[in-house]
Design an enzyme around this catalytic site. Structure first.
Site, PDB file in Angstrom:
ATOM      1  N   HIS A  54     -30.869  16.158  38.686  1.00  0.00           N
ATOM      2  CA  HIS A  54     -30.090  17.280  39.233  1.00  0.00           C
ATOM      3  C   HIS A  54     -30.612  18.630  38.742  1.00  0.00           C
ATOM      4  CE1 HIS A  54     -26.587  14.952  40.765  1.00  0.00           C
ATOM      5  NE2 HIS A  54     -26.986  14.090  39.853  1.00  0.00           N
ATOM      6  N   GLY A 100     -23.661  12.919  44.351  1.00  0.00           N
ATOM      7  CA  GLY A 100     -22.258  12.563  44.562  1.00  0.00           C
ATOM      8  C   GLY A 100     -22.183  11.064  44.656  1.00  0.00           C
ATOM      9  N   GLU A 101     -21.428  10.584  45.601  1.00  0.00           N
ATOM     10  CA  GLU A 101     -21.302   9.145  45.809  1.00  0.00           C
ATOM     11  C   GLU A 101     -21.961   8.835  47.153  1.00  0.00           C
ATOM     12  OE1 GLU A 101     -20.237   6.948  43.593  1.00  0.00           O
ATOM     13  OE2 GLU A 101     -20.922   5.537  45.111  1.00  0.00           O
ATOM     14  N   ILE A 146     -27.704  11.719  36.055  1.00  0.00           N
ATOM     15  CA  ILE A 146     -26.301  11.276  36.014  1.00  0.00           C
ATOM     16  C   ILE A 146     -26.151  10.036  36.894  1.00  0.00           C
ATOM     17  CG2 ILE A 146     -23.891  11.927  36.434  1.00  0.00           C
ATOM     18  CD1 ILE A 146     -24.843  14.886  36.298  1.00  0.00           C
ATOM     19  N   ARG A 147     -25.955   8.888  36.252  1.00  0.00           N
ATOM     20  CA  ARG A 147     -25.882   7.622  37.012  1.00  0.00           C
ATOM     21  C   ARG A 147     -26.950   7.620  38.107  1.00  0.00           C
ATOM     22  NH1 ARG A 147     -22.041   4.170  36.544  1.00  0.00           N
ATOM     23  NH2 ARG A 147     -21.729   3.735  38.731  1.00  0.00           N
ATOM     24  N   CYS A 156     -30.451  12.857  43.850  1.00  0.00           N
ATOM     25  CA  CYS A 156     -29.624  11.757  43.366  1.00  0.00           C
ATOM     26  C   CYS A 156     -28.988  10.979  44.529  1.00  0.00           C
ATOM     27  CB  CYS A 156     -28.613  12.317  42.378  1.00  0.00           C
ATOM     28  SG  CYS A 156     -28.050  11.098  41.209  1.00  0.00           S
ATOM     29  N   GLU A 186     -29.993  21.447  39.919  1.00  0.00           N
ATOM     30  CA  GLU A 186     -28.968  22.486  40.114  1.00  0.00           C
ATOM     31  C   GLU A 186     -28.097  22.665  38.877  1.00  0.00           C
ATOM     32  OE1 GLU A 186     -28.849  19.481  41.229  1.00  0.00           O
ATOM     33  OE2 GLU A 186     -26.787  18.720  41.208  1.00  0.00           O
TER      34      GLU A 186
END
Ligand code: GLN
Length: 199
Positions: free
Chosen positions: A180, A46-47, A144-145, A78, A182
């Site tokens: 990730h 997430g962030e 992802i990023r 992440c 998941e």
């Protein structure tokens, strides 16, 4: 085996689905008591700045530290890995600093895998997950990023790497990945995490 997936922000739902598929009793955790009653914890992507601030607001940070002290396994993916790390490369951290748990001896750089290619998939040929099919080899990984691990301390075990950089690491009861799992059908990383909770 009850696993608390921290559900403050980000990609927690897919972790809940994956862990449920492999037989875990999963709690979507928003309160410290959800964590205190669990056998293991997942910190999703997430962030990291947002999750970090919300964790402090709800007392989740203290509950996670209690769980860690009690030897319960914790897995950060992440943004979750950023939150577990002891150090964030200063030039990539949120201006004015950002809250972290600082439990794992890692230096990470946020958003390190390039601006143009913010997301990509890769097969981690060297992955090593003892006790799982194929020994964990050829793990499908979605980035992802993603944060990069710039430094892993001497007690950190590297379980998979990508282009020479560690991307899946373990330090005692802590597990962290830049990617990730998941988001793929390959449940081996989650199974490995559950095996850490069984001991
Ligand atoms: N870029 C995010 C951060 O730095 C992490 C991305 C993710 O969790 N997929 O917090």
């Amino acid at each position: 085996m009850r696993i608390a997936v921290i559900a403050l922000q980000g990609d927690f739902e897919r972790h809940i689905v994956r862990l449920g598929e492999i037989g875990a009793d999963v709690v979507s955790a928003r309160l410290p008591s959800d964590i205190d009653s669990a056998d293991g914890i997942v910190l999703p992507g997430g962030e990291s700045t947002t999750i970090g601030k919300l964790m402090i607001r709800y007392g989740i940070d203290a509950a996670i530290k209690r769980a860690h002290a009690a030897g319960k396994p914790i897995y950060g993916t992440c943004a979750g890995m950023i939150l577990l790390a002891s150090e964030i490369a200063a030039e990539t951290a949120e201006h004015g600093g950002q809250p972290v748990l600082g439990l794992m001896d890692l230096t990470v750089a946020r958003n390190a895998y390039g601006r143009q290619i913010d997301s990509f998939e890769s097969t981690l040929t060297d992955a090593r997950l003892p006790g799982l099919p194929d020994g964990g080899k050829n793990l499908e990984a979605v980035f992802i990023r993603a944060p990069a691990i710039l430094r892993a301390g001497p007690t950190v075990d590297i379980l998979a790497s990508h282009e020479g950089r560690p991307v899946l690491v373990r330090q005692a009861n802590l597990l962290a990945s830049s990617f990730h799992p998941e988001l793929t059908k390959d449940t081996r990383v989650h199974e490995y995490f559950l095996s850490m909770a069984e001991r």
